[in-house]
Design an enzyme around this catalytic site. Structure first.
Site, PDB file in Angstrom:
ATOM      1  N   ASP A  93       0.882  -1.207  -0.007  1.00 28.42           N
ATOM      2  CA  ASP A  93      -0.135   0.047  -0.079  1.00 28.42           C
ATOM      3  C   ASP A  93       0.815   1.120  -0.111  1.00 28.42           C
ATOM      4  O   ASP A  93       1.611   1.427   0.959  1.00 28.42           O
ATOM      5  CB  ASP A  93      -0.909   0.145   1.287  1.00 28.42           C
ATOM      6  N   LYS A 156      -6.926   3.410  -2.935  1.00 33.44           N
ATOM      7  CA  LYS A 156      -7.237   3.500  -1.553  1.00 33.44           C
ATOM      8  C   LYS A 156      -7.470   4.824  -1.104  1.00 33.44           C
ATOM      9  O   LYS A 156      -6.655   5.534  -1.178  1.00 33.44           O
ATOM     10  CB  LYS A 156      -6.069   2.592  -0.684  1.00 33.44           C
ATOM     11  N   LYS A 185      -9.953   0.319  -2.226  1.00 29.65           N
ATOM     12  CA  LYS A 185     -10.064  -0.085  -0.728  1.00 29.65           C
ATOM     13  C   LYS A 185     -10.512   1.097   0.133  1.00 29.65           C
ATOM     14  O   LYS A 185      -9.695   2.255  -0.188  1.00 29.65           O
ATOM     15  CB  LYS A 185      -8.385  -0.391  -0.260  1.00 29.65           C
TER      16      LYS A 185
END
Length: 226
Positions: A93, A156, A185
């Site tokens: 991430d 995300k 996400k």
């Protein structure tokens, strides 16, 4: 929202606190095994421990790069990602260069993302954190398009450490931009079952939360999606 969802398989059980200890991370892994969460998400220093503790399970190891500010040099982000993969991470991430995006330097944002993508070859999942709380809707759309064009697997919403977290409106916007094939996400401030279901209805297909166990208990004891 599909009716055959398995909620626990949509959750990244997360501890990115600076004061996390070995005992905290071991407990995180044990809870992930108990509930069969999709992944644990930890800081890079804990990747090897998680990989060992989760070996042979269906729970993956996720970690972060350029976290939480995104203001790290691109080659440093790429190195961080590559070393984490070597130590057992399955998912990265990364935080985008937020300042470059705010200045309209799309080439810098794309290049930053590209080098991390190149460092995450061979089936490693790349999630691009755009930190929506700092961005206009137009900038959110630009960030999503860049992540999509550079081959990321997910966009995300948030690090969870900025001044704002996930919102249903942002998740819906991101889903509209990236379409049905890319992951979205939602992370940041998701602490109960109602918010979990709200994010899924908005278009998320992965949830990052440090409250995963509490959410699953709430779901299993009667908090059905509304």
């Amino acid at each position: 929202m599909p009716t055959n969802l398995v909620p626990e398989r949509l959750i990244d059980h997360t501890n990115l606190k600076p004061d996390a200890t070995r005992a905290d991370v071991e407990r995180l892994c044990d809870e992930a095994l108990e509930h069969s969460f999709a992944a644990v998400c930890v800081n890079p220093v804990w990747v090897e421990l998680c990989a060992e503790r989760l070996a042979g399970s269906n729970t993956r190891v996720a970690t972060v790069a350029g976290f939480p500010l995104g203001a790290t040099l691109p080659d440093a982000k790429a190195f961080e990602a590559a070393r984490s993969v070597e130590r057992g991470a399955h998912e990265i991430d990364m935080v985008i260069n937020i300042g470059a995006l705010l200045e309209g330097d799309e080439k810098a944002v794309a290049a930053d993302t590209r080098v991390v993508r190149e460092a995450c070859a061979g089936g490693i999942v790349l999630k691009v954190i755009i930190e929506t709380c700092y961005l206009s809707d137009a900038q959110k759309r630009t960030a999503c398009r860049i992540a999509l064009s550079e081959g990321a697997d997910f966009v995300k919403t948030s690090t969870g450490l900025g001044p704002g977290g996930a919102t249903a409106a942002d998740v819906s916007l991101m889903r509209r931009v990236v379409g049905p094939e890319m992951g979205v996400k939602a992370a940041g401030g998701i602490r109960d079952a109602a918010t979990f279901w709200t994010m899924l209805r908005a278009g998320a297909n992965r949830i990052g939360t440090s409250a995963a166990v509490a959410i699953m208990r709430e779901i299993r004891y009667g908090a059905a999606p509304r």
